[in-house]
Design a protein around this motif. Structure first.
Motif, short mmCIF file in Angstrom:
data_model
loop_
_atom_site.label_atom_id
_atom_site.label_comp_id
_atom_site.label_asym_id
_atom_site.label_seq_id
_atom_site.Cartn_x
_atom_site.Cartn_y
_atom_site.Cartn_z
N LEU A 28 14.98 15.93 -4.49
CA LEU A 28 14.38 14.78 -5.17
C LEU A 28 14.45 13.53 -4.28
N ASP A 29 15.59 13.31 -3.64
CA ASP A 29 15.78 12.16 -2.76
C ASP A 29 14.76 12.18 -1.62
N PHE A 30 14.65 13.30 -0.94
CA PHE A 30 13.71 13.42 0.17
C PHE A 30 12.26 13.30 -0.31
N THR A 31 11.96 13.88 -1.47
CA THR A 31 10.60 13.82 -2.01
C THR A 31 10.21 12.38 -2.32
N ILE A 32 11.09 11.65 -2.99
CA ILE A 32 10.79 10.25 -3.32
C ILE A 32 10.66 9.43 -2.04
N LEU A 33 11.60 9.60 -1.12
CA LEU A 33 11.57 8.85 0.14
C LEU A 33 10.25 9.09 0.88
N ASN A 34 9.89 10.34 1.05
CA ASN A 34 8.68 10.67 1.80
C ASN A 34 7.41 10.24 1.06
N THR A 35 7.40 10.32 -0.25
CA THR A 35 6.25 9.86 -1.03
C THR A 35 6.07 8.36 -0.86
N LEU A 36 7.18 7.62 -0.94
CA LEU A 36 7.09 6.16 -0.80
C LEU A 36 6.66 5.76 0.61
N VAL A 37 7.21 6.43 1.62
CA VAL A 37 6.90 6.06 3.01
C VAL A 37 5.52 6.58 3.42
N ALA A 38 5.32 7.88 3.32
CA ALA A 38 4.07 8.48 3.81
C ALA A 38 2.91 8.28 2.85
N GLY A 39 3.20 8.36 1.56
CA GLY A 39 2.13 8.26 0.57
C GLY A 39 1.73 6.84 0.22
N LEU A 40 2.73 5.95 0.13
CA LEU A 40 2.46 4.59 -0.32
C LEU A 40 2.64 3.53 0.77
N GLY A 41 3.11 3.94 1.93
CA GLY A 41 3.28 3.00 3.04
C GLY A 41 4.43 2.03 2.88
N ALA A 42 5.43 2.39 2.06
CA ALA A 42 6.58 1.51 1.86
C ALA A 42 7.45 1.48 3.12
N LEU A 45 13.48 1.45 4.90
CA LEU A 45 14.75 1.03 4.29
C LEU A 45 14.60 0.73 2.80
N ILE A 46 13.51 0.10 2.43
CA ILE A 46 13.24 -0.16 1.01
C ILE A 46 13.05 1.17 0.27
N ALA A 47 12.29 2.06 0.87
CA ALA A 47 12.06 3.37 0.26
C ALA A 47 13.37 4.14 0.10
N ASN A 48 14.25 4.06 1.09
CA ASN A 48 15.53 4.74 1.01
C ASN A 48 16.39 4.16 -0.11
N ILE A 49 16.41 2.85 -0.25
CA ILE A 49 17.19 2.23 -1.33
C ILE A 49 16.66 2.69 -2.69
N ILE A 50 15.34 2.71 -2.83
CA ILE A 50 14.74 3.16 -4.09
C ILE A 50 15.06 4.62 -4.35
N SER A 51 14.87 5.48 -3.33
CA SER A 51 15.08 6.92 -3.54
C SER A 51 16.55 7.23 -3.83
N THR A 52 17.47 6.61 -3.10
CA THR A 52 18.89 6.89 -3.36
C THR A 52 19.33 6.32 -4.70
N SER A 53 18.79 5.19 -5.10
CA SER A 53 19.15 4.61 -6.40
C SER A 53 18.66 5.51 -7.54
N LEU A 54 17.42 5.96 -7.45
CA LEU A 54 16.88 6.85 -8.49
C LEU A 54 17.62 8.17 -8.53
N THR A 55 17.95 8.71 -7.37
CA THR A 55 18.64 10.00 -7.38
C THR A 55 20.11 9.87 -7.79
#
Length: 155
Positions: A28-42, A45-55
């Motif tokens: 889940l962590d990797f999926t959210i991180l990669n979706t935010l970075v590759a899919g949404l262009g986030a 570091l921001i994407a990592n904070i979001i993904s680790t917080s959600l997970t």
């Protein structure tokens, strides 16, 4: 099968459920991180904070309900604080010490292992092996900390 025996059998599977939640949490962590970075262009570091917080939220709820089966609403705030504190201690203290020990202070065994695996010494492989050992150590820490401190029965 007597009820007492069934309860003992279920408790033996706590660690397996814990490991499965950990694997799912990592995916889940990797999926959210990669979706935010590759899919949404986030930004990474921001994407990592979001993904680790959600997970971390997912991990708390899954461990609370599926692994340790704690449903005490009146203790939930205490559990959240202990869960976050224990998890961060594992990540920042235990993992750092294990990595430092294996990748900087006591490198011989891992360098020997890299020589066996790839035929030469590799600093990157040593670091990754140290990280893997640190992750396993932290997983054991988390399991027992969650089982006896966070979700354990209060007296």
């Amino acid at each position: 099968m007597p009820v007492k025996t069934a309860k003992k059998l279920v408790k033996k599977f706590d660690f397996i459920r814990f490991a499965l939640v950990g694997v799912l949490n990592t995916i889940l962590d990797f999926t959210i991180l990669n979706t935010l970075v590759a899919g949404l262009g986030a930004p990474v570091l921001i994407a990592n904070i979001i993904s680790t917080s959600l997970t971390m939220i997912f991990s708390f709820r899954a461990n609370q309900r599926l692994v340790f089966r704690s449903s005490s609403a009146e203790r939930r705030h205490r559990q959240i604080i202990l869960f976050i504190s224990g998890t961060l201690f594992g990540l920042y203290v235990i993992q750092t010490l294990v990595i430092a020990a294996l990748a900087h202070w006591w490198t011989g065994p891992l360098e020997t292992l890299t020589n066996l695996l790839i035929g030469r010494s590799s600093d990157l492989l040593v670091i990754n092996l140290a990280k893997a050992a640190a992750t396993a150590t932290t997983m054991i820490w988390n399991y027992f900390f969650y089982k006896f401190v966070v979700f354990g029965k209060s007296k």
